[in-house]
Enzyme design. Structure first.
Site, PDB file in Angstrom:
ATOM      1  CB  ALA A 181      -0.883  -0.008   1.342  1.00 57.36           C
ATOM      2  NE  ARG A 193      -4.610  -6.822  -4.943  1.00 58.10           N
ATOM      3  CZ  ARG A 193      -5.567  -5.684  -5.583  1.00 58.10           C
ATOM      4  NH1 ARG A 193      -6.555  -5.969  -5.955  1.00 58.10           N
ATOM      5  NH2 ARG A 193      -5.030  -4.464  -5.739  1.00 58.10           N
ATOM      6  CE  LYS A 216      -8.304   6.857   8.144  1.00 59.96           C
ATOM      7  NZ  LYS A 216      -8.010   7.000   6.806  1.00 59.96           N
ATOM      8  CB  ALA A 237       3.083   0.360   3.835  1.00 63.40           C
TER       9      ALA A 237
END
Ligand code: NDP
Ligand SMILES: O=C1OC[C@@H](O)[C@H](O)[C@H]1O
Length: 282
Positions: free
Chosen positions: A37, A62, A125, A40
């Site tokens: 991500a 993925r 979040k 990150a």
């Protein structure tokens, strides 16, 4: 001038923290990251470099190519790629703690799986799409004696803690109203960003709004009792069906003791120079 220099220095240090040697006296906690991500590196990988008690050990994506590129860029030892990569990372006995920065709509599924696998979880979040899912995750963590922490970094900022201490001290008298605003300027997020996808738990209130609601609850030390008004600014629909996600929302909530809390959040706000908090109207 000196304080402006200090501000720049603090921002630089926050984005370029000093690196440290790994601790020789204790075994560092090994983190695995679910998804390569964007957030990150800023949220975990770079800050971890100045914390000898933590090591970013594994990443799963993925696509194996993406996972390899990411691990190469950030010096991550273990790589998992492909359709089963997330579960393979969770099955790795070396991984002790998991960072979950997946789209909101996948937070619940993969946090439950991580907890089931006996891992501590640092969860982005908003924790989940619904309160029921959030409760279930925290109940499972408690039952298994694992740490589950929602990544509301603002709660650790000294300025917020100071504001809370002032309010709690009563030196300003009783709280009458609180405002929380958090917006992203227009043009930063692309149309295909996860934040605009309802099926992934998108929406302005979910993304930026979760901070503002959290902040109102934190500063008033209470929970809202009702919604007095709420005005969403819906993302224009690309189909005949009405839009399901808001780009932003403004809402006023009632809190106990006649306190009102107003929140404003937006993912594509027209540019503004207002970065300095304004004083309340008297
Ligand atoms: N605390 C903070 O300051 C911030 C928190 N966040 C939160 O972090 C999370 C991720 O945000 P961000 O890094 O900007 O998002 P990204 O789109 O960069 O990352 C999301 C990751 O989710 C994975 N993924 C799995 N399934 C899907 C799917 N169906 N569609 C899209 N992505 C998928 C992808 O991993 P893969 O690599 O496997 O393809 C991707 O890398 C959100 O929950 C957001 O609210 C975001 C920014 C700041
Ligand atoms: O801190 C943040 O800043 C930008 C947002 O879009 C992101 O999701 C949020 O967590």
């Amino acid at each position: 001038m000196a304080s402006f220099y200090g501000f720049l220095k603090r921002v630089y240090t926050a984005t370029h923290p000093p690196t440290c040697e790994l601790s020789t006296s204790s075994t560092p906690i090994k983190f695995g990251i679910l998804g390569a991500a964007n957030i990150a590196p800023t949220a975990l990988i770079v800050p971890a470099r100045s914390h000898p008690e933590v090591i970013i050990y594994a990443v799963a994506a993925r696509s194996l190519d993406k996972a390899k590129t990411f691990s190469g860029k950030y010096g991550i030892e273990k790589v998992y790629g492909g359709p089963n990569a997330y579960q393979e990372l969770l099955d790795d006995p070396e991984v002790e703690a998991v960072y979950n920065p997946l789209p909101n709509g996948l937070h619940y599924e993969w946090t439950m799986k991580a907890l089931d696998a006996g891992k501590h979880v640092l969860l982005e979040k908003p924790s989940a799409d619904t309160a029921a899912e959030t409760r279930e995750m925290f109940e499972l963590a408690e039952k298994k004696g694992l740490v589950l922490l929602e990544a509301f970094h603002y709660r650790f900022h000294p300025a917020v803690q100071r504001a809370k201490a002032i309010l709690d001290s009563g030196e300003l008298g009783a709280i009458k109203s609180v405002e929380a605003t958090l917006t992203v300027p227009r043009g930063i997020l692309k149309d295909d960003d996860i934040r605009f996808d309802y099926s992934l738990g998108g929406g302005g209130l979910m993304d930026m709004g979760c901070y503002t609601i959290n902040c109102l609850r934190y500063l008033t030390s209470s929970n809202p009792t009702s919604v007095l008004s709420a005005t969403p600014d819906l993302v224009p629909s690309k189909t005949d069906s009405p839009s399901l996600v808001d780009a932003g929302t403004t809402a006023t909530l009632a809190f106990p003791s006649d306190i009102t809390g107003t929140l404003t959040c937006h993912l594509c706000k027209p540019p503004t120079l207002r970065v300095i908090p304004k004083l309340p109207k008297t």
